[in-house]
Design an enzyme around this catalytic site. Structure first.
Site, PDB file in Angstrom:
ATOM      1  CE  LYS A 102       4.809  -3.214  16.400  1.00 42.67           C
ATOM      2  NZ  LYS A 102       3.449  -3.661  16.058  1.00 42.67           N
ATOM      3  CG  ASP A 142       4.012  -1.645  13.137  1.00 41.86           C
ATOM      4  OD1 ASP A 142       2.892  -2.083  13.439  1.00 41.86           O
ATOM      5  OD2 ASP A 142       4.398  -0.516  13.511  1.00 41.86           O
TER       6      ASP A 142
HETATM    7  P1  NAD Z   1       2.112   2.124   6.999  1.00 40.77           P
HETATM    8  O1  NAD Z   1       3.518   2.540   7.113  1.00 40.77           O
HETATM    9  O2  NAD Z   1       1.728   1.214   5.895  1.00 40.77           O
HETATM   10  O3  NAD Z   1       1.164   3.418   6.945  1.00 40.77           O
HETATM   11  C1  NAD Z   1       1.158   4.437   7.897  1.00 40.77           C
HETATM   12  C2  NAD Z   1       0.288   5.551   7.359  1.00 40.77           C
HETATM   13  O4  NAD Z   1       0.112   6.537   8.363  1.00 40.77           O
HETATM   14  C3  NAD Z   1       0.868   6.261   6.146  1.00 40.77           C
HETATM   15  O5  NAD Z   1      -0.169   6.510   5.224  1.00 40.77           O
HETATM   16  C4  NAD Z   1       1.364   7.586   6.723  1.00 40.77           C
HETATM   17  O6  NAD Z   1       1.359   8.620   5.754  1.00 40.77           O
HETATM   18  C5  NAD Z   1       0.316   7.815   7.765  1.00 40.77           C
HETATM   19  N1  NAD Z   1       0.745   8.718   8.832  1.00 40.77           N
HETATM   20  C6  NAD Z   1       1.908   8.772   9.499  1.00 40.77           C
HETATM   21  N2  NAD Z   1       1.874   9.755  10.399  1.00 40.77           N
HETATM   22  C7  NAD Z   1       0.652  10.305  10.312  1.00 40.77           C
HETATM   23  C8  NAD Z   1      -0.007  11.359  10.996  1.00 40.77           C
HETATM   24  N3  NAD Z   1       0.611  12.058  11.958  1.00 40.77           N
HETATM   25  N4  NAD Z   1      -1.274  11.641  10.640  1.00 40.77           N
HETATM   26  C9  NAD Z   1      -1.894  10.936   9.662  1.00 40.77           C
HETATM   27  N5  NAD Z   1      -1.335   9.961   9.003  1.00 40.77           N
HETATM   28  C10 NAD Z   1      -0.078   9.651   9.311  1.00 40.77           C
HETATM   29  O7  NAD Z   1       1.743   1.473   8.412  1.00 40.77           O
HETATM   30  P2  NAD Z   1       0.555   0.453   8.743  1.00 40.77           P
HETATM   31  O8  NAD Z   1       1.113  -0.913   8.687  1.00 40.77           O
HETATM   32  O9  NAD Z   1      -0.642   0.805   7.944  1.00 40.77           O
HETATM   33  O10 NAD Z   1       0.311   0.780  10.281  1.00 40.77           O
HETATM   34  C11 NAD Z   1      -0.587   1.801  10.717  1.00 40.77           C
HETATM   35  C12 NAD Z   1      -0.978   1.521  12.155  1.00 40.77           C
HETATM   36  O11 NAD Z   1      -1.595   0.229  12.239  1.00 40.77           O
HETATM   37  C13 NAD Z   1       0.178   1.486  13.156  1.00 40.77           C
HETATM   38  O12 NAD Z   1      -0.265   1.957  14.386  1.00 40.77           O
HETATM   39  C14 NAD Z   1       0.482   0.005  13.260  1.00 40.77           C
HETATM   40  O13 NAD Z   1       1.158  -0.338  14.461  1.00 40.77           O
HETATM   41  C15 NAD Z   1      -0.925  -0.558  13.219  1.00 40.77           C
HETATM   42  N6  NAD Z   1      -1.029  -1.974  12.839  1.00 40.77           N
HETATM   43  C16 NAD Z   1      -0.483  -2.429  11.687  1.00 40.77           C
HETATM   44  C17 NAD Z   1      -0.643  -3.772  11.356  1.00 40.77           C
HETATM   45  C18 NAD Z   1      -0.158  -4.334  10.050  1.00 40.77           C
HETATM   46  O14 NAD Z   1      -0.477  -5.497   9.769  1.00 40.77           O
HETATM   47  N7  NAD Z   1       0.563  -3.603   9.238  1.00 40.77           N
HETATM   48  C19 NAD Z   1      -1.315  -4.634  12.220  1.00 40.77           C
HETATM   49  C20 NAD Z   1      -1.858  -4.123  13.395  1.00 40.77           C
HETATM   50  C21 NAD Z   1      -1.712  -2.777  13.688  1.00 40.77           C
END
Ligand code: NAD
Length: 411
Positions: A102, A142
């Site tokens: 990561k 991410d």
């Molecule tokens: P992103 O940046 O697209 O979105 C993150 C979202 O979380 C935003 O809407 C933000 O406003 C919201 N957020 C941030 N802090 C918050 C809080 N305290 N309470 C509520 N909402 C909050 O990120 P993403 O890619 O959607 O990733 C979200 C999660 O999914 C992370 O944990 C990431 O590691 C995990 N993830 C992402 C992927 C991927 O393909 N992007 C794959 C596996 C896991």
């Protein structure tokens, strides 16, 4: 709260059941390599600002390191280590020939202009270049990174090495060698897993309610897919607020509102609630899709959902896990629920290497059996050993990682 300690506790809980040797456990409690960088960027006003960046290459036992890149003001080495470890477990759960890694930069991207963000990404690519590549370490999006950022990263890497190597990152724009279906893959994988679980529990999605925390790539897409599957999505949130309507939200309208106004605040026909309150709503399915440590010992006793589908990485602490299990709440662990993203990232790498691209239909036809089979394997192991789904997923993954470590020999 150290996120890496949470990850190690999860490892220890499953290590005995997976019959790992002491040497393998020892090896898995430390990342193979932790890199820390200082990233000087000339800002738009001419001043130089120095950011901090990390890449943790946790395990390469099963293949090249693989994992996303996060831009967040609270990102630190402890968090990136945990996320790297979870990537290694996740890739093994779904049987990908990849290790885990990561990366992150401590930055609030909302405070940077687009040109500053591009510069920061290019500086990081230059620093990371000697350590990455399709057969070494492959990056992906991410939190707060997206296909555009991946495109900049790929372009800078190509300039450094003097040739096009699209497989150094996945989640790229389609025109730069991205894969069809990658943007929605994480959520789609989550839906495949949830569908299998609902069929085991004999629950009809059309009679269920859900609350989704986070409206980014993962949470936003997940809310849409749940809504399309007939689930009544009653609450959604972003980092500043949550909206709730017990009769159900029109997910597409909420997303359009957020896109237009930049926030959920004032969304008509809904009640504004806090993010903390969203987690405690009386829903069937709770979907944390934002950040780590959301469900803790303090609120686990008050959660009313029957199912927690962990689309974020690390949303539940080990202490909360114990409380949830006692209360009979089914937690579908992150390393299974959100593995659709890395699976399609792997497909993207395969397409880049063979220079031959698949249709979205082909991608989804390959993703679905991987997710459903992985769920079945984890479910079966949980029943057999009478353990929760997270520990079962770890047992499945740790056995595979351990076999790879042993097969590499001792010297
Ligand atoms: P992103 O940046 O697209 O979105 C993150 C979202 O979380 C935003 O809407 C933000 O406003 C919201 N957020 C941030 N802090 C918050 C809080 N305290 N309470 C509520 N909402 C909050 O990120 P993403 O890619 O959607 O990733 C979200 C999660 O999914 C992370 O944990 C990431 O590691 C995990 N993830 C992402 C992927 C991927 O393909 N992007 C794959 C596996 C896991």
């Amino acid at each position: 709260m150290s996120v890496f300690n949470n990850a190690l506790e999860q490892l220890r809980k499953a290590a005995g059941l997976a019959k790992l040797s002491a040497a393998v456990i020892e090896q898995l409690t430390k990342p193979e390599r932790s890199l820390q960088f200082s990233l000087p960027v000339v800002m738009d006003n001419g001043e130089v600002k120095v950011f901090e960046g990390y890449r943790v290459q946790y395990s390469s036992a099963r293949g090249p390191y693989k994992g996303g890149l996060r831009y967040h003001p609270k990102t630190n080495l402890d968090e990136v280590k945990a996320l790297g470890f979870w990537m290694a477990i996740k890739c093994a759960v779904v049987g990908l020939p990849l290790g885990g890694a990561k990366g992150g930069i401590t930055v609030d991207p909302k405070k940077l202009s687009k040109s500053e963000l591009e510069k920061l990404t290019r500086v990081f690519a230059r620093q990371l270049a000697p350590f990455i590549g399709p057969d070494k370490d492959i990056l992906a999006p991410d939190v707060n990174t997206n296909p555009e950022v991946m495109g900049w990263f790929m372009d800078e890497y190509a300039r450094i090495v003097g040739r096009q190597i699209p497989g150094v990152v996945t989640g790229k724009p389609l025109g730069l060698g991205g894969s069809q279906g990658r943007v929605s893959a994480t959520a789609r994988g989550g839906l495949y897993v949830l569908t299998e679980l609902l069929s085991k529990l004999k629950l009809n999605p059309r009679k269920l309610t859900a609350a989704v925390q986070g409206m980014g790539n993962v949470g936003g897409t997940m809310a849409i897919l749940l809504w399309q599957a007939g689930v009544r999505v009653v609450a959604m949130s972003d980092s500043s607020t949550a909206v709730y309507n017990s009769k159900g939200l029109s997910v597409a309208a909420v997303e359009a509102y957020k896109k237009e106004s930049g926030s959920l605040q004032g969304y008509p026909g809904s009640q504004a609630i806090s993010n903390d309150k969203l987690l405690l709503l009386p829903v069937d399915v709770l979907v944390p899709a934002a950040l780590e440590n959301q469900i803790t010992k303090d609120n686990a006793g008050k959660i009313k959902a029957r199912i927690i589908l962990e689309m974020a990485n690390g949303p539940t602490t080990p202490e909360a896990d114990v409380k949830l299990a006692k209360r009979g709440i089914v937690v579908v662990p992150d390393v299974l629920a959100n593995a659709g993203g890395v699976t399609v990232s792997y497909f993207e790498l395969v397409q880049n290497l063979q220079q031959y691209y698949w249709t979205e239909g082909e991608v989804l036809a390959k993703l679905k059996p991987i997710m459903t089979q992985s769920f079945k394997q984890v479910w079966q192991r949980a029943e057999q050993l009478k353990i929760d789904l997270r520990t079962a997923a770890y047992v499945v993954a740790l056995e595979k990682i351990s076999q790879a470590i042993e097969a590499r020999g001792k010297h």
